[in-house]
Design a protein around this motif. Sequence first.
Motif, short mmCIF file in Angstrom:
data_model
loop_
_atom_site.label_atom_id
_atom_site.label_comp_id
_atom_site.label_asym_id
_atom_site.label_seq_id
_atom_site.Cartn_x
_atom_site.Cartn_y
_atom_site.Cartn_z
N ALA A 127 0.83 -1.20 0.00
CA ALA A 127 0.00 0.00 0.00
C ALA A 127 0.87 1.26 0.00
O ALA A 127 0.53 2.27 -0.62
N ALA A 180 -5.59 -2.03 -3.98
CA ALA A 180 -6.54 -2.28 -2.89
C ALA A 180 -6.40 -3.72 -2.42
O ALA A 180 -5.98 -4.61 -3.18
N SER A 181 -6.77 -3.94 -1.17
CA SER A 181 -6.78 -5.30 -0.64
C SER A 181 -7.85 -6.09 -1.38
O SER A 181 -8.88 -5.55 -1.81
N TYR A 222 -3.36 -8.49 -1.97
CA TYR A 222 -3.40 -7.10 -2.42
C TYR A 222 -3.26 -7.08 -3.93
O TYR A 222 -2.42 -7.80 -4.49
#
Length: 244
Positions: free
Chosen positions: A150, A173-174, A183
């Motif tokens: 991230a 984004a996860s 991810y």
Amino acid sequence: MHLPSRALKVLAVAALPLALAACSSGSTDSSADKSASAEPAKAKDPNAGLLTGTQLKKALAPESYFPSGLALDASLSRDTGDSYQTPATKSAAKPHCADLDATSWIGLTGIDGVSFAQNSHINKSASAELDQEIDVYRGSASADVMKGLAKVVAACRSYPDPDTNSKVTVTGASTTGLGDEAYAITLTDSSWENGTTLIAARVGTAVVSVLSTDGGDNGAASAKKLAAQVVTSVKAESGTAHQS
């Protein structure tokens, strides 16, 4: 978690007979001699139980998995064999963002594991590519890698494509349904025919990472399918290793 020093425990036990001897000058205790002569405990192998590159290579998706036209590029096939490499952590504050669109993109987190295996399958006529890699880390470093993704995306919201002089947009984004956590990152560029999807999925101390440009959906479906295949294989290989 840090455990109390084993040496301190041994010293504490050895001090007890000495205290008793001070109260009774004529007494002896053979346990003190045994403590003094005991050999120090062997240090635990930090790589114990971790999969080697040879084992990880077995967990990569086999040739039969890949659709016709996607051929193995032998020059991009690598693994650490039966030995382990020294782990390393370097600053990831200013990642080289263009490496997101390359093999071993997982290294942008700045954390290197102790073993890995990787290969790439390419369809040159269709400009399609499927890359797969598995990296193994000590302790909780695999979870740190996932957290680092991230941060990489936050630092690389966009970057110039050196081949087309255009701008690549990065989103991440996860995602769910893959390993212990996963991810996904998407790379798009108006000058590209198709975008790129990257997926990283953690399986215990291992992180599976894939890259796909195969498919009209920026490679999203094929990336998830390949990641799921390798995640399942890593789980199976880990189970076999623990039984042996």
